[in-house]
Motif scaffolding. Sequence first.
Motif, short mmCIF file in Angstrom:
data_model
loop_
_atom_site.label_atom_id
_atom_site.label_comp_id
_atom_site.label_asym_id
_atom_site.label_seq_id
_atom_site.Cartn_x
_atom_site.Cartn_y
_atom_site.Cartn_z
N ASP A 70 0.83 -1.20 0.00
CA ASP A 70 0.00 0.00 0.00
C ASP A 70 0.86 1.26 0.00
O ASP A 70 0.58 2.22 -0.73
N LEU A 71 1.92 1.26 0.81
CA LEU A 71 2.81 2.41 0.86
C LEU A 71 3.46 2.65 -0.50
O LEU A 71 3.50 3.78 -1.00
N ALA A 72 3.97 1.59 -1.08
CA ALA A 72 4.64 1.71 -2.38
C ALA A 72 3.67 2.17 -3.46
O ALA A 72 4.02 2.95 -4.34
N GLY A 73 2.43 1.67 -3.39
CA GLY A 73 1.42 2.06 -4.36
C GLY A 73 1.09 3.54 -4.29
O GLY A 73 0.99 4.23 -5.31
N HIS A 74 0.91 4.04 -3.06
CA HIS A 74 0.62 5.47 -2.88
C HIS A 74 1.80 6.32 -3.36
O HIS A 74 1.60 7.36 -4.00
N ALA A 75 3.01 5.87 -3.04
CA ALA A 75 4.20 6.63 -3.45
C ALA A 75 4.33 6.67 -4.96
O ALA A 75 4.63 7.72 -5.55
N GLU A 76 4.11 5.54 -5.62
CA GLU A 76 4.24 5.48 -7.07
C GLU A 76 3.18 6.35 -7.74
O GLU A 76 3.46 7.06 -8.72
N ALA A 77 1.95 6.31 -7.22
CA ALA A 77 0.88 7.13 -7.78
C ALA A 77 1.21 8.62 -7.65
O ALA A 77 0.97 9.41 -8.57
N ALA A 78 1.76 9.01 -6.49
CA ALA A 78 2.12 10.41 -6.27
C ALA A 78 3.24 10.84 -7.21
O ALA A 78 3.22 11.96 -7.75
N ARG A 79 4.22 9.96 -7.44
CA ARG A 79 5.31 10.32 -8.34
C ARG A 79 4.83 10.42 -9.78
O ARG A 79 5.32 11.25 -10.54
N THR A 80 3.86 9.59 -10.14
CA THR A 80 3.28 9.70 -11.48
C THR A 80 2.55 11.03 -11.64
O THR A 80 2.69 11.71 -12.66
N GLN A 81 1.78 11.40 -10.62
CA GLN A 81 1.08 12.68 -10.66
C GLN A 81 2.06 13.85 -10.73
O GLN A 81 1.83 14.82 -11.46
N GLN A 82 3.15 13.73 -9.99
CA GLN A 82 4.16 14.80 -10.00
C GLN A 82 4.79 14.91 -11.38
O GLN A 82 5.01 16.02 -11.88
N ALA A 83 5.09 13.78 -12.02
CA ALA A 83 5.67 13.81 -13.36
C ALA A 83 4.69 14.44 -14.36
O ALA A 83 5.10 15.20 -15.24
N GLN A 84 3.42 14.12 -14.21
CA GLN A 84 2.41 14.70 -15.10
C GLN A 84 2.30 16.21 -14.89
O GLN A 84 2.12 16.96 -15.85
N ARG A 85 2.40 16.63 -13.64
CA ARG A 85 2.37 18.07 -13.35
C ARG A 85 3.55 18.78 -14.00
O ARG A 85 3.40 19.87 -14.57
N GLU A 86 4.72 18.17 -13.92
CA GLU A 86 5.91 18.78 -14.51
C GLU A 86 5.78 18.86 -16.03
O GLU A 86 6.16 19.87 -16.64
N GLU A 87 5.23 17.81 -16.64
CA GLU A 87 5.04 17.83 -18.10
C GLU A 87 4.06 18.92 -18.50
O GLU A 87 4.17 19.51 -19.58
N ALA A 88 3.09 19.19 -17.61
CA ALA A 88 2.08 20.21 -17.90
C ALA A 88 2.52 21.61 -17.49
O ALA A 88 1.77 22.57 -17.63
N GLY A 89 3.74 21.71 -16.95
CA GLY A 89 4.26 23.01 -16.54
C GLY A 89 3.62 23.57 -15.29
O GLY A 89 3.54 24.79 -15.11
N LEU A 90 3.17 22.68 -14.38
CA LEU A 90 2.48 23.12 -13.17
C LEU A 90 3.38 23.10 -11.94
O LEU A 90 2.90 23.07 -10.82
N THR A 91 4.69 23.13 -12.15
CA THR A 91 5.61 22.99 -11.02
C THR A 91 5.54 24.16 -10.05
O THR A 91 5.92 24.04 -8.89
N GLY A 92 5.05 25.31 -10.51
CA GLY A 92 4.97 26.47 -9.62
C GLY A 92 3.78 26.41 -8.70
O GLY A 92 3.70 27.16 -7.72
N ASN A 93 2.81 25.52 -8.98
CA ASN A 93 1.63 25.42 -8.15
C ASN A 93 1.90 24.54 -6.94
O ASN A 93 2.61 23.53 -7.03
N ALA A 94 1.32 24.90 -5.81
CA ALA A 94 1.54 24.13 -4.58
C ALA A 94 0.91 22.75 -4.71
O ALA A 94 -0.18 22.58 -5.26
#
Length: 212
Positions: A115-139
Amino acid sequence: MAAMENDFENAIISLYGTVPDSIVDGPGLRYAVFVQGCSHGCPGCHNPESQPAEGGTETTLAALLADIRANGLVHDVTLSGGEPFEQPKACAALAAELKRNGYGIWCYTGYLYDDLAGHAEAARTQQAQREEAGLTGNALTEGIADDLAVGDLLDSIDVLVDGPFVESRKSLELKWCGSSNQRLIDVPATRRTGSVVEWQPTSFSLEKPSNW
């Protein structure tokens, strides 16, 4: 770099207590860090006073690290509690700094590794998607930030003892865990292979030299 160091110096962790010379929280002599706060509420918990989120002693990560480093006898640290993954940012920062200083890290959690690894992987995927969309400045939302910290903490752990304490499965014959449902997981090997690898103690044999 200076800003990151300052963040670590000022970061706060809430502790139930510490044991600078533990021999029961993993192999060898270890420094055990017991964090305050745990939502699992396992019946028969050996540290029930550590469960409330309030009531702990707050200290800076810098002060805790200094106390660990001042103990010249230990080269391994165990994070326990309480629940380390309910203070993921503080525990991840501490564990990463300890690894940089050459310490081995064990961690106890009532959560399952999967469960921990799954949550972490999902969060890292979301973070990568945010970076691709140029949303790194958003909290980041608090949930994503915490799950990213969960992944960071897993990155620094050598052995994770996972699963809640189950009183009906308690056994005094078990080593380094309280009930038979809990696993001692070799985290680096598990992450390399993609499936859970249980930790095994190092075995060695003494052989008589041939010239004896």
